[in-house]
Write an enzyme that holds these catalytic residues in place. Structure first.
Site, short mmCIF file in Angstrom:
data_model
loop_
_atom_site.label_atom_id
_atom_site.label_comp_id
_atom_site.label_asym_id
_atom_site.label_seq_id
_atom_site.Cartn_x
_atom_site.Cartn_y
_atom_site.Cartn_z
N TYR A 129 -2.31 -1.53 10.74
CA TYR A 129 -2.49 -2.06 9.39
C TYR A 129 -1.30 -1.67 8.50
O TYR A 129 -0.70 -2.51 7.84
CB TYR A 129 -3.80 -1.54 8.78
CG TYR A 129 -3.83 -1.59 7.29
CD1 TYR A 129 -4.07 -2.80 6.63
CD2 TYR A 129 -3.58 -0.46 6.51
CE1 TYR A 129 -4.05 -2.86 5.25
CE2 TYR A 129 -3.56 -0.51 5.13
CZ TYR A 129 -3.80 -1.71 4.50
OH TYR A 129 -3.78 -1.76 3.14
N SER B 135 0.83 -1.21 0.00
CA SER B 135 0.00 0.00 0.00
C SER B 135 0.86 1.25 0.00
O SER B 135 1.96 1.26 0.58
CB SER B 135 -0.87 -0.01 1.26
OG SER B 135 -1.46 1.25 1.47
N LYS C 144 1.98 -3.90 6.54
CA LYS C 144 2.45 -3.84 5.15
C LYS C 144 3.96 -3.56 5.11
O LYS C 144 4.69 -4.17 4.32
CB LYS C 144 1.68 -2.76 4.37
CG LYS C 144 0.21 -3.10 4.16
CD LYS C 144 0.03 -4.38 3.36
CE LYS C 144 -1.42 -4.80 3.23
NZ LYS C 144 -1.60 -6.16 2.67
C1 UD1 Z 1 -7.33 4.16 3.51
C2 UD1 Z 1 -6.26 3.83 4.48
C3 UD1 Z 1 -5.10 3.20 3.75
C4 UD1 Z 1 -5.56 1.96 3.04
C5 UD1 Z 1 -6.73 2.29 2.13
C6 UD1 Z 1 -7.33 1.01 1.64
C7 UD1 Z 1 -6.51 5.48 6.29
C8 UD1 Z 1 -5.86 6.61 7.01
N1 UD1 Z 1 -5.84 5.00 5.23
O1 UD1 Z 1 -6.79 5.12 2.57
O2 UD1 Z 1 -4.08 2.88 4.65
O3 UD1 Z 1 -4.52 1.41 2.29
O4 UD1 Z 1 -7.74 3.00 2.83
O5 UD1 Z 1 -8.36 1.25 0.75
O6 UD1 Z 1 -7.56 5.02 6.66
N2 UD1 Z 1 -13.10 10.57 3.17
C9 UD1 Z 1 -14.13 11.45 3.47
N3 UD1 Z 1 -15.31 10.92 3.92
C10 UD1 Z 1 -15.51 9.58 4.08
C11 UD1 Z 1 -14.45 8.69 3.76
C12 UD1 Z 1 -13.26 9.23 3.32
O7 UD1 Z 1 -13.98 12.66 3.35
O8 UD1 Z 1 -16.59 9.18 4.51
C13 UD1 Z 1 -11.83 11.12 2.65
C14 UD1 Z 1 -10.62 10.76 3.51
O9 UD1 Z 1 -10.44 11.71 4.51
C15 UD1 Z 1 -9.52 10.76 2.46
C16 UD1 Z 1 -10.21 10.31 1.17
O10 UD1 Z 1 -11.60 10.55 1.40
O11 UD1 Z 1 -9.03 12.05 2.26
C17 UD1 Z 1 -10.01 8.85 0.88
O12 UD1 Z 1 -10.32 8.09 2.02
P1 UD1 Z 1 -10.33 6.48 2.02
O13 UD1 Z 1 -11.16 5.99 0.89
O14 UD1 Z 1 -10.68 6.02 3.40
O15 UD1 Z 1 -8.84 6.08 1.66
P2 UD1 Z 1 -7.47 6.51 2.38
O16 UD1 Z 1 -7.70 7.13 3.70
O17 UD1 Z 1 -6.67 7.25 1.38
#
Ligand code: UD1
Length: 337
Positions: free
Chosen positions: A151, A126, A155
């Site tokens: 997690y 990741s 990795k």
């Molecule tokens: C997350 C994990 C990452 C993992 C990946 C797997 C964290 C900090 N990181 O990545 O380690 O490999 O998932 O798929 O959890 N967001 C919103 N509202 C929501 C959900 C997300 O605003 O309801 C935003 C988050 O703040 C982020 C972006 O959307 O900026 C993407 O979020 P997400 O899909 O959870 O992925 P990551 O956080 O990048």
């Protein structure tokens, strides 16, 4: 007996798309999955798409004895190892479960490879290993930072275990550091099946659009980005699946320059949360109810890949647009309703 590619976690989101890509490239596949985060129905869906039923063994890889007898039974030409727990938040409450599930299983597989002189290992890693990188886009030269979550640490440690095993036992391996996989197969027979309340952005968006969630929370608009929301590199899962085939072929054809290699697998383009919301609305002609809330703990500001290495060495690049990924995610969600 024809040699097979073992895909662990092959009934999961990325695993199932990779099984389809493998079969479409002429590989024979055997799947190991413990069905902890998916259903057996995915096996039938894969069979529907390709017309070929992959072999399937319902094994929990923590059972070392069962792992051993699996390898007594099958001749394996390569392993693509997806099976792992992946919920960042949960990993903080259950560190020992995560270390056991993500690392003991990896060790058992590598021990079998060592003992049976097997080769060709692809590992699901990741971009989380980079933390908040100092420079964007993120190249493979960016340093691995202290993991923010258990997690993420599994990795990092996983990659180290593989690297040491490559050095000591002559195994050839490639770790693929995924950015944010989204979307579903064009057949709409396989896709992401999040259990409970989704933590990731796209499943939360599709559930909100479907009326299952009232409102999407946008975590923070005070990031140092053009619109204040965090930036990620969202890659279509079908493109991501194909990177595994490219990596596997590189090893089988002995094109690799080192026994252990790692590549960033993304599109190279970053999108902010607000851009994703707008793109989703535009692609699908739906309106999303969202509100801005505080930042989510542990989130970084921005991450997107420099894909030069993967493009050149794996001879792979993304073909599918963000729009098609968001469309397929929505079509897939509507089909589940
Ligand atoms: C997350 C994990 C990452 C993992 C990946 C797997 C964290 C900090 N990181 O990545 O380690 O490999 O998932 O798929 O959890 N967001 C919103 N509202 C929501 C959900 C997300 O605003 O309801 C935003 C988050 O703040 C982020 C972006 O959307 O900026 C993407 O979020 P997400 O899909 O959870 O992925 P990551 O956080 O990048």
């Amino acid at each position: 007996m024809a040699k097979k590619i073992l895909v662990t976690g092959g009934l999961g989101f990325i695993g199932s798309h990779t099984v389809v890509a493998l079969q479409n490239s002429g590989f024979d596949v055997v799947i190991i999955d413990n069905l902890s985060n998916t259903t057996i129905d995915v096996l039938n869906q894969i069979t529907d798409i390709t017309g070929i039923k992959p072999d399937f063994e319902s094994i929990d890889l923590r059972n070392k004895g069962k792992v051993k007898s699996f390898f007594d039974q099958y001749e394996v030409e390569g392993i693509i190892h997806f099976a792992a727990s992946k919920a960042v938040g949960e990993s903080m409450h259950k560190p020992l479960d995560y270390y056991e599930n993500n690392l003991s299983t990896l060790i058992y597989l590598l021990q079998e490879m060592r003992d049976r002189k097997l080769d060709h290992f692809i590992f699901s890693s990741s971009c989380t290993v980079y933390g908040q990188a100092d420079k964007l886009p993120i190249t493979e030269r960016a340093p691995v930072k202290k993991a923010e979550s258990v997690y993420g640490n599994t990795k990092q440690i996983g990659e180290e275990i593989i690297q040491d095993s490559c050095t000591a036992y002559g195994i050839n391996a490639i770790a693929l550091r995924y950015f944010n996989p989204i979307g579903a197969h064009e057949s709409l027979k396989i896709g992401e099946l999040p259990l409970g309340i989704p933590q990731n952005l796209i499943p939360f968006i599709t559930q909100t659009a479907a009326g299952k969630r009232e409102v999407l929370s946008v975590y923070g608009e005070d990031y140092n980005t053009p619109d204040g929301t965090a930036i990620r590199d969202y890659i279509h899962v079908v493109d991501l699946a194909k990177a595994h085939i490219a990596a596997l072929k590189r090893l089988i054809e002995k094109q690799n320059k080192n026994t252990y290699e790692f590549y960033n697998v993304g599109t190279g383009t970053g999108s902010s949360v607000l851009e994703i919301i707008k793109a989703f609305e535009r692609a699908n002609g739906v309106k999303l109810n969202y509100k801005i809330v505080d930042r989510r703990a542990g989130d970084i500001t921005a991450a997107y890949a420099d894909t030069t290495m993967a493009n050149k060495e794996l001879k792979w690049k993304t073909k599918l647009s963000l729009e098609s990924a968001l469309k397929s995610a929505w079509e897939w969600k509507k089909k589940q309703e």
